[in-house]
Design a protein around this motif. Structure first.
Motif, short mmCIF file in Angstrom:
data_model
loop_
_atom_site.label_atom_id
_atom_site.label_comp_id
_atom_site.label_asym_id
_atom_site.label_seq_id
_atom_site.Cartn_x
_atom_site.Cartn_y
_atom_site.Cartn_z
N GLY A 1 -27.10 95.65 -6.21
CA GLY A 1 -26.78 97.47 -6.06
C GLY A 1 -25.29 98.06 -4.59
O GLY A 1 -24.91 97.26 -3.70
N LEU A 2 -25.46 99.21 -4.80
CA LEU A 2 -24.93 99.94 -2.97
C LEU A 2 -25.83 100.69 -2.82
O LEU A 2 -26.39 101.91 -3.21
CB LEU A 2 -23.57 100.30 -4.09
CG LEU A 2 -22.50 99.59 -3.78
CD1 LEU A 2 -21.15 100.58 -3.61
CD2 LEU A 2 -21.69 99.52 -2.32
N SER A 3 -25.84 100.98 -1.84
CA SER A 3 -26.26 102.12 -0.55
C SER A 3 -25.88 103.41 -0.81
O SER A 3 -24.46 103.44 -0.38
CB SER A 3 -27.23 101.58 0.82
OG SER A 3 -26.63 102.32 1.70
N THR A 4 -26.19 104.36 -1.43
CA THR A 4 -25.78 105.45 -1.00
C THR A 4 -25.76 105.86 0.33
O THR A 4 -24.24 107.03 0.16
CB THR A 4 -27.40 106.39 -1.91
OG1 THR A 4 -27.23 105.82 -3.42
CG2 THR A 4 -26.64 107.96 -2.18
N LEU B 1 -14.64 96.02 -8.24
CA LEU B 1 -14.92 97.73 -9.52
C LEU B 1 -13.50 98.00 -10.58
O LEU B 1 -13.74 98.89 -11.61
CB LEU B 1 -15.74 98.95 -9.11
CG LEU B 1 -17.23 98.38 -8.63
CD1 LEU B 1 -17.90 99.36 -8.18
CD2 LEU B 1 -18.34 97.58 -9.71
N ALA B 2 -12.81 97.84 -10.00
CA ALA B 2 -11.51 98.08 -10.36
C ALA B 2 -11.14 97.80 -11.39
O ALA B 2 -10.57 98.25 -12.72
CB ALA B 2 -10.22 98.24 -9.19
N ASP B 3 -11.27 96.49 -10.87
CA ASP B 3 -10.87 95.35 -12.57
C ASP B 3 -11.73 96.02 -13.68
O ASP B 3 -11.42 95.70 -14.50
CB ASP B 3 -10.92 94.04 -12.02
CG ASP B 3 -10.53 94.26 -11.11
OD1 ASP B 3 -9.11 94.36 -11.03
OD2 ASP B 3 -10.28 93.12 -10.38
N VAL B 4 -12.88 95.95 -14.13
CA VAL B 4 -13.71 96.61 -14.20
C VAL B 4 -13.51 97.83 -15.16
O VAL B 4 -13.65 97.78 -16.20
CB VAL B 4 -15.42 97.28 -13.97
CG1 VAL B 4 -16.33 97.03 -14.80
CG2 VAL B 4 -16.43 95.23 -13.16
N LEU B 5 -13.19 98.66 -14.31
CA LEU B 5 -12.60 100.10 -15.13
C LEU B 5 -11.60 99.82 -15.84
O LEU B 5 -11.57 100.48 -16.58
CB LEU B 5 -12.22 101.70 -14.50
CG LEU B 5 -14.16 101.09 -12.66
CD1 LEU B 5 -13.08 102.63 -12.09
CD2 LEU B 5 -14.59 102.09 -13.24
N ALA B 6 -10.75 98.94 -14.97
CA ALA B 6 -9.48 99.03 -16.38
C ALA B 6 -9.62 97.94 -17.09
O ALA B 6 -8.72 98.30 -18.72
CB ALA B 6 -8.14 98.01 -15.21
N ALA B 7 -10.53 96.87 -17.01
CA ALA B 7 -10.88 96.34 -18.26
C ALA B 7 -11.21 97.36 -19.44
O ALA B 7 -11.33 96.97 -20.78
CB ALA B 7 -11.58 94.93 -18.43
N SER C 1 -22.71 107.19 -7.03
CA SER C 1 -22.13 106.27 -5.71
C SER C 1 -22.43 104.68 -5.62
O SER C 1 -21.81 104.28 -5.56
CB SER C 1 -23.21 106.45 -4.99
OG SER C 1 -24.41 105.72 -4.65
N GLY C 2 -22.35 105.25 -7.44
CA GLY C 2 -22.14 103.13 -7.43
C GLY C 2 -22.19 101.83 -7.22
O GLY C 2 -24.19 102.50 -6.87
N PRO C 3 -23.27 100.79 -7.45
CA PRO C 3 -21.80 100.84 -8.34
C PRO C 3 -21.63 100.59 -10.13
O PRO C 3 -20.80 99.70 -10.49
CB PRO C 3 -22.18 98.48 -7.88
CG PRO C 3 -23.13 98.81 -7.69
CD PRO C 3 -24.24 100.54 -7.14
N THR C 4 -22.06 100.95 -10.71
CA THR C 4 -22.72 100.72 -12.13
C THR C 4 -21.00 101.41 -12.48
O THR C 4 -20.64 102.74 -11.96
CB THR C 4 -23.47 101.79 -12.71
OG1 THR C 4 -24.80 101.22 -11.78
CG2 THR C 4 -23.68 101.47 -13.82
N CYS C 5 -20.57 101.56 -13.68
CA CYS C 5 -19.39 102.05 -13.77
C CYS C 5 -19.46 102.48 -15.39
O CYS C 5 -20.13 101.47 -16.28
CB CYS C 5 -18.12 100.18 -14.47
SG CYS C 5 -17.45 100.88 -12.96
N VAL C 6 -19.03 102.88 -15.45
CA VAL C 6 -19.22 103.98 -16.72
C VAL C 6 -18.12 104.25 -17.97
O VAL C 6 -17.16 104.65 -17.41
CB VAL C 6 -20.54 105.54 -16.50
CG1 VAL C 6 -21.97 104.86 -16.80
CG2 VAL C 6 -20.03 106.28 -15.79
#
Ligand code: C5P
Length: 307
Positions: free
Chosen positions: A183-186, A240-246, A260-265
């Motif tokens: 996770g990421l801390s908000t 995460l940029a790679d996840v978004l691009a994929a 605030s991430g790190p989940t990508c939707v």
């Protein structure tokens, strides 16, 4: 759960279709202009009378619950204590949380639990808390908790706690959700936002066009999705940029860091597109971390009433 009365309330995860963030206020919080959207990943909160407050947490699917506190710092206990203090009653409950919402993922899972706990305890004890008081209690627990009560699509202002329902919740939307291994801390993401945006305006960017086009076809809405926290989340987690691009290469109309991430939707044109995108992303990230969900869905609601 021991014998006796129990109530189960289900509350959804949120995505911010628009997250405009301004310069920090004097109280340290950031002014927001956000469009919340509830999606069909849920936490279920079951409450039953007990002599003292207690929390149990279990996972649905592949959700990692190891970071969820089991003591009084858990938001469901804080919700319960705030509710009994408000009514001046001496009560306590055992609270069981089944988590289907990624933990520390930018999807307001803890806030959903708090919203669900407020509604469940109100029903368990027939407290008949007014809507206005429920929203005040929710706002005191966290910026995203009032939205957990309403669900659907909503405009969030203030620090996010002032919510107003928006249209378009009846138009089915298809999402692919990719969770992260950690996770990421908000607060940490907001701090990085401050470092990256020293000239952030006092007034956050407003979502006028998105609000006007909320019921439009998915491809028309796609370019209007926006998250001011995304650069900060990507700075802390460049992968995460790679996840978004994929996801976009696999056919999603837009990829976005959730809150605030790190989940990508990933905003997809329809069910078939979502399944295709999920199939591609599953090869890389595994089926536990790639979920398909629809929006918009209802806020906290009773699913089981056992008395
Ligand atoms: O309100 P909530 O408890 O969810 O906020 C968690 C943290 O996120 C806050 O302590 C603050 O650091 C940050 N935050 C913020 N501005 C907001 C909402 C949250 O800075 N509008």
């Amino acid at each position: 759960m021991s014998a006796g009365r129990s109530v189960t309330v289900r509350a959804p995860a949120k995505i911010n279709l628009h997250l405009g963030v301004g310069a920090p206020r004097e109280d340290g919080f950031h002014p927001l202009m956000t469009v919340y959207h509830a999606i069909g990943l849920y936490d279920d909160v079951t409450v039953a009378d007990a002599d003292d407050w207690a929390v149990e947490v279990s996972a649905v699917g592949g959700v990692d619950v190891s970071a969820v506190p089991l003591d009084d710092s858990n938001l469901v206990v804080r919700a319960g204590r705030a509710l009994v203090a408000h009514h001046g009653v001496r009560r306590a409950a055992r609270i069981r949380v089944r988590k289907g919402i990624p933990v520390a993922g930018g999807m307001a899972g803890g806030s959903a639990d708090a919203a669900a706990a407020l509604v469940a305890l109100d029903r368990l004890w027939d407290l008949e808390t007014s809507d206005a008081d429920l929203f005040d209690l929710a706002a005191g627990l966290g910026s995203d908790v009032p939205f957990g009560l309403v669900g659907g699509n909503a405009l969030g202002t203030g620090r996010g706690e002032v919510v107003e329902q928006l249209p378009g919740a009846d138009v089915p939307r298809w999402w692919v959700v990719v969770t992260a291994p950690a996770g990421l801390s908000t607060p940490a993401v907001y701090r990085r936002f401050d470092e990256l945006s020293p000239d952030a305006p006092a007034e956050p960017r407003a979502p006028h066009r998105l609000v006007a086009f909320l019921s439009d076809p998915a491809d028309a809405v796609a370019p209007l999705l926006h998250n001011d926290l995304q650069p900060a989340a990507l700075d802390l987690r460049p992968e995460l940029a790679d996840v978004l691009a994929a996801g976009e290469a696999a056919g999603a109309l837009r990829g976005l860091v959730s809150g605030s991430g790190p989940t990508c939707v990933f905003w997809c044109a329809d069910a078939d597109a979502a399944r295709a995108v999920a199939g591609v992303l599953t090869e890389e990230h595994g089926s536990d971390r790639v979920l398909v969900a629809t929006g918009a869905v209802a806020g906290a609601h009773v699913v089981e009433y056992d008395r």
